[in-house]
Design an enzyme around this catalytic site. Structure first.
Site, PDB file in Angstrom:
ATOM      1  N   CYS A 181       5.617  38.767 -15.402  1.00  0.00           N
ATOM      2  CA  CYS A 181       5.165  37.539 -14.748  1.00  0.00           C
ATOM      3  C   CYS A 181       4.912  36.502 -15.835  1.00  0.00           C
ATOM      4  O   CYS A 181       4.596  36.855 -16.973  1.00  0.00           O
ATOM      5  CB  CYS A 181       3.890  37.810 -13.950  1.00  0.00           C
ATOM      6  SG  CYS A 181       3.222  36.371 -13.078  1.00  0.00           S
ATOM      7  N   HIS A 239      -0.777  38.464 -10.176  1.00  0.00           N
ATOM      8  CA  HIS A 239      -1.304  37.350  -9.390  1.00  0.00           C
ATOM      9  C   HIS A 239      -2.760  37.575  -8.975  1.00  0.00           C
ATOM     10  O   HIS A 239      -3.230  36.975  -8.003  1.00  0.00           O
ATOM     11  CB  HIS A 239      -0.430  37.070  -8.154  1.00  0.00           C
ATOM     12  CG  HIS A 239       0.902  36.470  -8.513  1.00  0.00           C
ATOM     13  ND1 HIS A 239       1.814  36.075  -7.564  1.00  0.00           N
ATOM     14  CD2 HIS A 239       1.466  36.204  -9.720  1.00  0.00           C
ATOM     15  CE1 HIS A 239       2.890  35.598  -8.172  1.00  0.00           C
ATOM     16  NE2 HIS A 239       2.698  35.665  -9.479  1.00  0.00           N
ATOM     17  N   TYR A 279      -3.761  31.991  -8.578  1.00  0.00           N
ATOM     18  CA  TYR A 279      -3.682  32.698  -7.301  1.00  0.00           C
ATOM     19  C   TYR A 279      -5.041  33.139  -6.773  1.00  0.00           C
ATOM     20  O   TYR A 279      -5.168  33.460  -5.590  1.00  0.00           O
ATOM     21  CB  TYR A 279      -2.745  33.908  -7.428  1.00  0.00           C
ATOM     22  CG  TYR A 279      -1.308  33.489  -7.649  1.00  0.00           C
ATOM     23  CD1 TYR A 279      -0.462  33.258  -6.573  1.00  0.00           C
ATOM     24  CD2 TYR A 279      -0.818  33.279  -8.925  1.00  0.00           C
ATOM     25  CE1 TYR A 279       0.843  32.843  -6.762  1.00  0.00           C
ATOM     26  CE2 TYR A 279       0.488  32.866  -9.140  1.00  0.00           C
ATOM     27  CZ  TYR A 279       1.319  32.641  -8.051  1.00  0.00           C
ATOM     28  OH  TYR A 279       2.605  32.225  -8.240  1.00  0.00           O
TER      29      TYR A 279
END
Length: 417
Positions: A164, A194, A241
Protein backbone atom coordinates in the site's frame (compact mmCIF):
# COMPACT_ATOMS: atom_id res chain seq x y z
CA UNK A 1 14.44 -9.70 -15.30
CA UNK A 2 10.85 -10.04 -16.49
CA UNK A 3 7.90 -8.43 -14.74
CA UNK A 4 4.21 -8.88 -15.56
CA UNK A 5 1.57 -6.36 -14.49
CA UNK A 6 -1.94 -7.79 -14.23
CA UNK A 7 -4.33 -4.92 -14.72
CA UNK A 8 -1.70 -3.34 -16.96
CA UNK A 9 -4.37 -1.35 -18.78
CA UNK A 10 -4.92 0.74 -15.66
CA UNK A 11 -4.29 4.46 -15.90
CA UNK A 12 -1.96 3.91 -12.90
CA UNK A 13 0.51 2.02 -15.09
CA UNK A 14 2.49 5.00 -16.43
CA UNK A 15 3.26 5.94 -12.82
CA UNK A 16 4.69 2.47 -12.31
CA UNK A 17 6.64 2.55 -15.56
CA UNK A 18 8.06 5.97 -14.75
CA UNK A 19 9.41 4.45 -11.54
CA UNK A 20 11.01 1.58 -13.44
CA UNK A 21 12.69 4.10 -15.73
CA UNK A 22 13.95 6.40 -12.98
CA UNK A 23 15.01 3.65 -10.59
CA UNK A 24 16.73 1.32 -13.03
CA UNK A 25 19.74 1.07 -10.72
CA UNK A 26 17.48 -0.40 -8.03
CA UNK A 27 15.51 -2.76 -10.27
CA UNK A 28 16.88 -3.72 -13.67
CA UNK A 29 13.74 -4.52 -15.65
CA UNK A 30 14.58 -6.13 -18.99
CA UNK A 31 11.07 -7.10 -20.02
CA UNK A 32 7.75 -5.66 -18.92
CA UNK A 33 4.48 -7.29 -19.98
CA UNK A 34 1.16 -5.56 -19.40
CA UNK A 35 -1.81 -7.92 -19.30
CA UNK A 36 -5.45 -6.84 -19.27
CA UNK A 37 -8.69 -8.05 -20.87
CA UNK A 38 -9.49 -4.45 -21.90
CA UNK A 39 -7.74 -4.16 -25.27
CA UNK A 40 -8.97 -0.60 -25.76
CA UNK A 41 -6.92 0.43 -22.71
CA UNK A 42 -3.83 -1.65 -23.36
CA UNK A 43 -2.96 0.03 -26.63
CA UNK A 44 -2.68 3.63 -25.35
CA UNK A 45 -1.22 2.63 -21.98
CA UNK A 46 1.29 0.25 -23.51
CA UNK A 47 2.33 2.77 -26.14
CA UNK A 48 2.97 5.43 -23.52
CA UNK A 49 4.90 2.92 -21.40
CA UNK A 50 7.25 2.26 -24.33
CA UNK A 51 7.75 5.96 -24.95
CA UNK A 52 8.47 6.67 -21.26
CA UNK A 53 11.24 4.08 -21.18
CA UNK A 54 12.66 5.24 -24.50
CA UNK A 55 12.61 8.92 -23.49
CA UNK A 56 14.64 8.11 -20.37
CA UNK A 57 17.06 5.87 -22.21
CA UNK A 58 15.87 2.68 -20.57
CA UNK A 59 16.65 -0.44 -22.65
CA UNK A 60 13.75 -2.53 -21.32
CA UNK A 61 11.18 -4.04 -23.67
CA UNK A 62 7.46 -3.41 -23.22
CA UNK A 63 4.70 -5.58 -24.63
CA UNK A 64 1.04 -6.08 -23.87
CA UNK A 65 -1.49 -8.87 -24.22
CA UNK A 66 -4.80 -10.24 -22.97
CA UNK A 67 -3.22 -13.70 -22.58
CA UNK A 68 -2.46 -14.10 -18.87
CA UNK A 69 -0.56 -17.37 -19.23
CA UNK A 70 1.77 -15.94 -21.85
CA UNK A 71 2.30 -12.80 -19.80
CA UNK A 72 3.33 -14.57 -16.60
CA UNK A 73 5.35 -17.32 -18.27
CA UNK A 74 8.95 -16.83 -17.15
CA UNK A 75 8.13 -13.74 -15.06
CA UNK A 76 10.25 -13.18 -11.97
CA UNK A 77 7.47 -11.18 -10.32
CA UNK A 78 3.81 -10.52 -11.05
CA UNK A 79 2.27 -7.25 -9.87
CA UNK A 80 -1.50 -7.21 -9.30
CA UNK A 81 -3.39 -3.94 -9.74
CA UNK A 82 -6.74 -5.11 -11.05
CA UNK A 83 -10.25 -3.81 -10.44
CA UNK A 84 -12.97 -6.41 -11.00
CA UNK A 85 -16.00 -4.66 -12.42
CA UNK A 86 -14.11 -1.46 -13.17
CA UNK A 87 -15.20 1.99 -12.09
CA UNK A 88 -18.85 1.06 -12.62
CA UNK A 89 -18.66 -1.45 -9.78
CA UNK A 90 -16.79 1.07 -7.66
CA UNK A 91 -19.54 3.61 -8.28
CA UNK A 92 -22.08 1.16 -6.89
CA UNK A 93 -19.87 0.31 -3.89
CA UNK A 94 -19.76 3.99 -3.00
CA UNK A 95 -23.49 4.64 -3.28
CA UNK A 96 -25.77 1.81 -2.15
CA UNK A 97 -24.36 1.65 1.43
CA UNK A 98 -25.39 5.30 1.88
CA UNK A 99 -29.04 4.23 1.55
CA UNK A 100 -28.63 2.44 4.90
CA UNK A 101 -26.78 5.30 6.57
CA UNK A 102 -23.37 3.63 6.18
CA UNK A 103 -20.17 4.87 4.60
CA UNK A 104 -19.92 4.13 0.89
CA UNK A 105 -16.25 3.41 0.21
CA UNK A 106 -14.44 0.94 -1.99
CA UNK A 107 -12.07 -0.60 0.57
CA UNK A 108 -13.92 -0.57 3.88
CA UNK A 109 -17.44 -1.09 5.15
CA UNK A 110 -20.07 -2.74 2.97
CA UNK A 111 -18.54 -1.45 -0.26
CA UNK A 112 -15.16 -2.86 0.72
CA UNK A 113 -16.76 -6.24 1.39
CA UNK A 114 -18.40 -6.19 -2.03
CA UNK A 115 -15.04 -5.52 -3.64
CA UNK A 116 -13.42 -8.33 -1.65
CA UNK A 117 -16.10 -10.79 -2.74
CA UNK A 118 -15.61 -9.87 -6.40
CA UNK A 119 -11.83 -9.77 -6.22
CA UNK A 120 -10.58 -12.69 -4.11
CA UNK A 121 -11.72 -15.51 -6.45
CA UNK A 122 -10.25 -13.74 -9.48
CA UNK A 123 -6.92 -13.08 -7.75
CA UNK A 124 -6.67 -16.66 -6.52
CA UNK A 125 -7.29 -17.96 -10.05
CA UNK A 126 -4.54 -15.71 -11.37
CA UNK A 127 -2.18 -16.82 -8.61
CA UNK A 128 -2.81 -20.50 -9.34
CA UNK A 129 -1.99 -19.92 -13.00
CA UNK A 130 1.18 -18.10 -12.00
CA UNK A 131 2.19 -20.96 -9.71
CA UNK A 132 1.47 -23.63 -12.32
CA UNK A 133 3.74 -21.94 -14.89
CA UNK A 134 6.26 -20.26 -12.65
CA UNK A 135 6.27 -21.51 -9.02
CA UNK A 136 9.26 -19.36 -8.02
CA UNK A 137 7.64 -16.08 -9.07
CA UNK A 138 6.71 -13.52 -6.43
CA UNK A 139 3.28 -11.89 -6.40
CA UNK A 140 3.13 -8.27 -5.28
CA UNK A 141 -0.45 -7.29 -4.51
CA UNK A 142 -1.54 -3.66 -4.80
CA UNK A 143 -5.17 -4.70 -5.39
CA UNK A 144 -7.66 -3.50 -2.78
CA UNK A 145 -8.73 -4.46 -0.22
CA UNK A 146 -5.03 -5.32 0.16
CA UNK A 147 -5.27 -6.91 3.60
CA UNK A 148 -8.01 -9.39 2.65
CA UNK A 149 -6.57 -10.14 -0.79
CA UNK A 150 -3.08 -10.71 0.63
CA UNK A 151 -4.50 -12.94 3.35
CA UNK A 152 -6.27 -15.00 0.68
CA UNK A 153 -3.02 -15.39 -1.27
CA UNK A 154 -0.94 -16.34 1.76
CA UNK A 155 -3.58 -18.72 3.13
CA UNK A 156 -3.46 -20.53 -0.23
CA UNK A 157 0.32 -20.84 0.05
CA UNK A 158 1.34 -18.35 -2.62
CA UNK A 159 4.60 -16.40 -2.58
CA UNK A 160 2.99 -13.03 -2.01
CA UNK A 161 3.43 -9.71 -0.26
CA UNK A 162 0.85 -6.93 -0.06
CA UNK A 163 1.71 -3.31 -0.75
CA UNK A 164 0.00 0.00 0.00
CA UNK A 165 1.23 3.54 -0.61
CA UNK A 166 -0.05 5.05 2.66
CA UNK A 167 3.23 4.58 4.56
CA UNK A 168 5.48 5.90 1.79
CA UNK A 169 3.07 8.80 1.34
CA UNK A 170 3.44 9.75 5.00
CA UNK A 171 7.21 9.34 4.80
CA UNK A 172 7.43 11.74 1.85
CA UNK A 173 5.06 14.30 3.40
CA UNK A 174 6.82 14.28 6.74
CA UNK A 175 10.23 14.56 5.07
CA UNK A 176 9.05 17.63 3.16
CA UNK A 177 7.69 19.24 6.33
CA UNK A 178 10.92 18.51 8.20
CA UNK A 179 13.20 19.56 5.35
CA UNK A 180 15.07 16.24 5.21
CA UNK A 181 15.55 13.54 2.59
CA UNK A 182 12.81 10.84 2.59
CA UNK A 183 15.37 8.13 3.31
CA UNK A 184 16.16 9.79 6.64
CA UNK A 185 12.60 9.30 7.91
CA UNK A 186 11.62 6.05 9.64
CA UNK A 187 8.04 5.38 10.67
CA UNK A 188 6.58 3.35 13.49
CA UNK A 189 3.68 2.43 11.23
CA UNK A 190 1.40 -0.24 12.70
CA UNK A 191 -2.05 -1.75 12.20
CA UNK A 192 -3.95 -3.28 9.31
CA UNK A 193 -4.17 -2.11 5.73
CA UNK A 194 -6.08 1.20 5.68
CA UNK A 195 -6.27 1.04 9.47
CA UNK A 196 -2.87 2.27 10.67
CA UNK A 197 -1.27 4.84 12.93
CA UNK A 198 2.12 6.57 12.80
CA UNK A 199 3.23 6.35 16.43
CA UNK A 200 6.76 7.63 15.93
CA UNK A 201 8.55 9.53 13.18
CA UNK A 202 12.27 9.00 13.63
CA UNK A 203 15.05 11.05 12.10
CA UNK A 204 18.57 10.03 13.05
CA UNK A 205 17.09 7.63 15.58
CA UNK A 206 15.20 10.39 17.43
CA UNK A 207 11.40 10.56 17.56
CA UNK A 208 10.37 13.93 16.12
CA UNK A 209 6.62 13.27 16.00
CA UNK A 210 5.84 15.60 18.95
CA UNK A 211 7.70 18.40 17.19
CA UNK A 212 6.05 17.57 13.89
CA UNK A 213 2.58 17.79 15.45
CA UNK A 214 3.41 20.97 17.37
CA UNK A 215 4.79 22.81 14.35
CA UNK A 216 2.77 21.29 11.49
CA UNK A 217 -0.31 19.84 13.15
CA UNK A 218 -2.73 22.12 11.31
CA UNK A 219 -1.34 21.11 7.90
CA UNK A 220 -1.35 17.40 8.76
CA UNK A 221 -4.90 17.59 10.12
CA UNK A 222 -6.12 19.45 7.04
CA UNK A 223 -4.53 16.85 4.78
CA UNK A 224 -6.27 14.06 6.71
CA UNK A 225 -9.50 16.08 6.94
CA UNK A 226 -9.61 15.45 10.68
CA UNK A 227 -9.72 17.95 13.57
CA UNK A 228 -6.35 19.15 14.83
CA UNK A 229 -7.55 18.56 18.38
CA UNK A 230 -7.99 14.86 17.62
CA UNK A 231 -4.35 14.49 16.55
CA UNK A 232 -3.22 16.33 19.67
CA UNK A 233 -5.31 14.07 21.92
CA UNK A 234 -4.18 10.87 20.19
CA UNK A 235 -0.54 11.91 19.98
CA UNK A 236 -0.25 9.90 16.76
CA UNK A 237 -1.08 10.41 13.08
CA UNK A 238 -3.87 8.09 11.89
CA UNK A 239 -4.23 7.12 8.26
CA UNK A 240 -6.82 9.00 6.23
CA UNK A 241 -9.05 5.93 6.33
CA UNK A 242 -9.55 6.26 10.09
CA UNK A 243 -11.79 9.19 9.24
CA UNK A 244 -14.47 6.68 8.22
CA UNK A 245 -14.39 5.30 11.77
CA UNK A 246 -13.73 8.42 13.85
CA UNK A 247 -16.23 10.65 11.99
CA UNK A 248 -18.55 8.12 10.40
CA UNK A 249 -21.85 9.99 10.51
CA UNK A 250 -20.36 13.26 9.30
CA UNK A 251 -18.68 11.46 6.41
CA UNK A 252 -21.95 9.78 5.42
CA UNK A 253 -23.69 13.16 5.23
CA UNK A 254 -20.82 14.57 3.22
CA UNK A 255 -20.86 11.66 0.75
CA UNK A 256 -24.59 12.07 0.23
CA UNK A 257 -24.15 15.63 -1.00
CA UNK A 258 -21.35 15.34 -3.53
CA UNK A 259 -20.40 13.26 -6.58
CA UNK A 260 -18.81 9.92 -5.81
CA UNK A 261 -15.07 9.51 -6.02
CA UNK A 262 -15.69 6.82 -8.65
CA UNK A 263 -17.42 9.35 -10.91
CA UNK A 264 -14.51 11.76 -10.51
CA UNK A 265 -11.96 9.03 -11.26
CA UNK A 266 -13.91 7.75 -14.27
CA UNK A 267 -13.87 11.23 -15.82
CA UNK A 268 -10.19 11.55 -15.03
CA UNK A 269 -9.46 8.19 -16.63
CA UNK A 270 -11.21 9.18 -19.85
CA UNK A 271 -9.06 12.30 -20.04
CA UNK A 272 -5.89 10.36 -19.22
CA UNK A 273 -6.53 7.71 -21.87
CA UNK A 274 -6.96 10.45 -24.46
CA UNK A 275 -3.62 11.91 -23.39
CA UNK A 276 -1.94 8.50 -23.46
CA UNK A 277 -3.06 8.01 -27.06
CA UNK A 278 -1.03 11.05 -28.15
CA UNK A 279 2.11 9.65 -29.81
CA UNK A 280 4.04 12.79 -28.79
CA UNK A 281 3.51 12.16 -25.07
CA UNK A 282 6.52 10.44 -23.51
CA UNK A 283 6.11 11.18 -19.80
CA UNK A 284 3.39 10.76 -17.20
CA UNK A 285 1.02 13.77 -17.37
CA UNK A 286 0.44 16.01 -14.36
CA UNK A 287 -3.21 14.93 -14.22
CA UNK A 288 -2.08 11.45 -13.17
CA UNK A 289 -1.03 12.81 -9.77
CA UNK A 290 -4.72 13.48 -9.02
CA UNK A 291 -5.67 9.90 -9.89
CA UNK A 292 -4.27 8.55 -6.62
CA UNK A 293 -1.50 6.08 -5.93
CA UNK A 294 1.20 8.66 -5.19
CA UNK A 295 4.66 7.12 -4.77
CA UNK A 296 3.27 3.72 -5.77
CA UNK A 297 6.12 3.23 -8.21
CA UNK A 298 8.85 3.89 -5.65
CA UNK A 299 7.27 1.49 -3.16
CA UNK A 300 6.72 -1.18 -5.82
CA UNK A 301 10.27 -0.92 -7.14
CA UNK A 302 11.79 -1.12 -3.65
CA UNK A 303 9.69 -4.13 -2.65
CA UNK A 304 10.16 -6.03 -5.90
CA UNK A 305 13.89 -5.40 -5.85
CA UNK A 306 14.18 -6.72 -2.30
CA UNK A 307 12.22 -9.86 -3.14
CA UNK A 308 14.26 -10.59 -6.26
CA UNK A 309 17.74 -9.50 -5.20
CA UNK A 310 17.57 -10.10 -1.46
CA UNK A 311 18.77 -6.62 -0.57
CA UNK A 312 17.02 -3.44 0.41
CA UNK A 313 15.91 -1.25 3.31
CA UNK A 314 13.16 -2.04 5.80
CA UNK A 315 9.78 -1.58 4.11
CA UNK A 316 6.18 -1.31 5.29
CA UNK A 317 4.27 -4.22 3.79
CA UNK A 318 1.24 -6.43 4.35
CA UNK A 319 2.20 -9.89 5.52
CA UNK A 320 1.34 -12.59 8.05
CA UNK A 321 1.15 -11.47 11.66
CA UNK A 322 3.00 -14.47 13.12
CA UNK A 323 2.99 -13.05 16.64
CA UNK A 324 3.83 -9.46 15.72
CA UNK A 325 0.61 -8.26 17.35
CA UNK A 326 0.10 -10.99 19.95
CA UNK A 327 -3.63 -10.37 20.38
CA UNK A 328 -4.23 -11.34 16.72
CA UNK A 329 -4.08 -14.82 15.20
CA UNK A 330 -0.87 -15.69 13.40
CA UNK A 331 -2.62 -15.97 10.04
CA UNK A 332 -3.98 -12.42 10.20
CA UNK A 333 -2.34 -9.98 7.80
CA UNK A 334 -0.84 -6.87 9.38
CA UNK A 335 0.71 -3.74 7.87
CA UNK A 336 4.02 -3.08 9.62
CA UNK A 337 7.70 -2.46 8.89
CA UNK A 338 9.40 -5.65 7.74
CA UNK A 339 12.75 -6.96 6.64
CA UNK A 340 12.30 -8.11 3.04
CA UNK A 341 14.61 -10.40 1.10
CA UNK A 342 14.45 -13.35 -1.29
CA UNK A 343 12.73 -15.43 1.41
CA UNK A 344 9.89 -12.95 1.79
CA UNK A 345 8.80 -10.42 4.41
CA UNK A 346 9.47 -10.82 8.13
CA UNK A 347 7.79 -8.23 10.38
CA UNK A 348 10.08 -6.42 12.78
CA UNK A 349 9.16 -6.39 16.48
CA UNK A 350 6.77 -3.60 17.42
CA UNK A 351 5.85 -2.03 20.73
CA UNK A 352 2.46 -3.14 22.15
CA UNK A 353 -0.47 -1.46 20.48
CA UNK A 354 -2.39 0.92 22.73
CA UNK A 355 -5.87 -0.34 23.79
CA UNK A 356 -7.59 2.49 21.90
CA UNK A 357 -6.10 1.19 18.67
CA UNK A 358 -5.85 -2.51 19.53
CA UNK A 359 -9.59 -2.85 20.05
CA UNK A 360 -10.38 -1.52 16.59
CA UNK A 361 -7.65 -3.64 15.00
CA UNK A 362 -9.00 -6.80 16.64
CA UNK A 363 -12.54 -5.90 15.57
CA UNK A 364 -11.60 -5.34 11.92
CA UNK A 365 -9.40 -8.44 11.87
CA UNK A 366 -12.42 -10.53 12.89
CA UNK A 367 -14.40 -8.92 10.07
CA UNK A 368 -11.60 -9.67 7.58
CA UNK A 369 -11.62 -13.33 8.60
CA UNK A 370 -15.37 -13.52 7.97
CA UNK A 371 -15.05 -11.54 4.73
CA UNK A 372 -12.49 -14.02 3.42
CA UNK A 373 -14.77 -16.92 4.40
CA UNK A 374 -17.59 -15.31 2.41
CA UNK A 375 -15.32 -14.67 -0.58
CA UNK A 376 -14.06 -18.25 -0.64
CA UNK A 377 -17.28 -20.12 0.12
CA UNK A 378 -20.11 -17.75 -0.79
CA UNK A 379 -23.50 -17.78 0.84
CA UNK A 380 -25.84 -15.08 2.06
CA UNK A 381 -25.36 -16.01 5.70
CA UNK A 382 -21.59 -15.54 5.43
CA UNK A 383 -22.05 -12.12 3.83
CA UNK A 384 -24.46 -11.14 6.60
CA UNK A 385 -22.04 -12.33 9.29
CA UNK A 386 -19.17 -10.29 7.83
CA UNK A 387 -21.32 -7.16 7.68
CA UNK A 388 -22.64 -7.65 11.19
CA UNK A 389 -19.05 -7.99 12.42
CA UNK A 390 -17.85 -4.82 10.71
CA UNK A 391 -17.60 -1.86 13.13
CA UNK A 392 -19.04 0.46 10.47
CA UNK A 393 -22.22 -1.66 10.29
CA UNK A 394 -22.74 -3.73 13.43
CA UNK A 395 -26.56 -3.65 13.57
CA UNK A 396 -28.87 -6.46 12.53
CA UNK A 397 -31.32 -4.44 10.44
CA UNK A 398 -28.55 -2.62 8.62
CA UNK A 399 -26.64 -5.82 7.99
CA UNK A 400 -29.77 -7.46 6.54
CA UNK A 401 -30.50 -4.56 4.17
CA UNK A 402 -26.86 -4.22 3.15
CA UNK A 403 -26.62 -7.94 2.44
CA UNK A 404 -29.59 -7.74 0.08
CA UNK A 405 -28.17 -4.65 -1.64
CA UNK A 406 -24.70 -6.15 -1.97
CA UNK A 407 -26.01 -9.32 -3.59
CA UNK A 408 -28.34 -7.39 -5.86
CA UNK A 409 -25.63 -5.11 -7.18
CA UNK A 410 -22.98 -7.83 -7.61
CA UNK A 411 -24.82 -10.83 -9.05
CA UNK A 412 -22.89 -10.71 -12.32
CA UNK A 413 -19.63 -11.14 -10.40
CA UNK A 414 -20.81 -13.69 -7.81
CA UNK A 415 -21.93 -16.92 -9.54
CA UNK A 416 -23.15 -18.40 -6.24
CA UNK A 417 -25.50 -15.44 -5.74
Amino acid sequence: MKLAVVGGGSTYTPELVDGFARLRDVLAVEELVLVDPAAERLEPVGGLARRILAAQGHPGRVSWTDDLDAAVDGADAVLLQLRVGGQAARERDETWPLECGCVGQETTGAGGLAKALRTVPVVLDIAERVRSRNPAAWIVDFTNPVGIVTRALLTAGHRAVGLCNVAIGFQRKFAALLGVAPGEVELDHVGLNHLTWEREVRVGGRDVLPTLLAEHGDAIAADLRMPRRLLDRLGVVPSYYLRYFYEHDAVVEELRTKPSRAAEVAAMERALLEMYADPALDRKPELLAKRGGAFYSEAAVALTSSLLTGTGPVQVVNTLNNGTLPFLPDDAVVEVPAAVDAAGARPLPVQPLEPLHAGLVAHVTAYEHLALEAALKGGRDRVFAALLAHPLVGQTDRAEKLTDSLLHHNREHLPWA
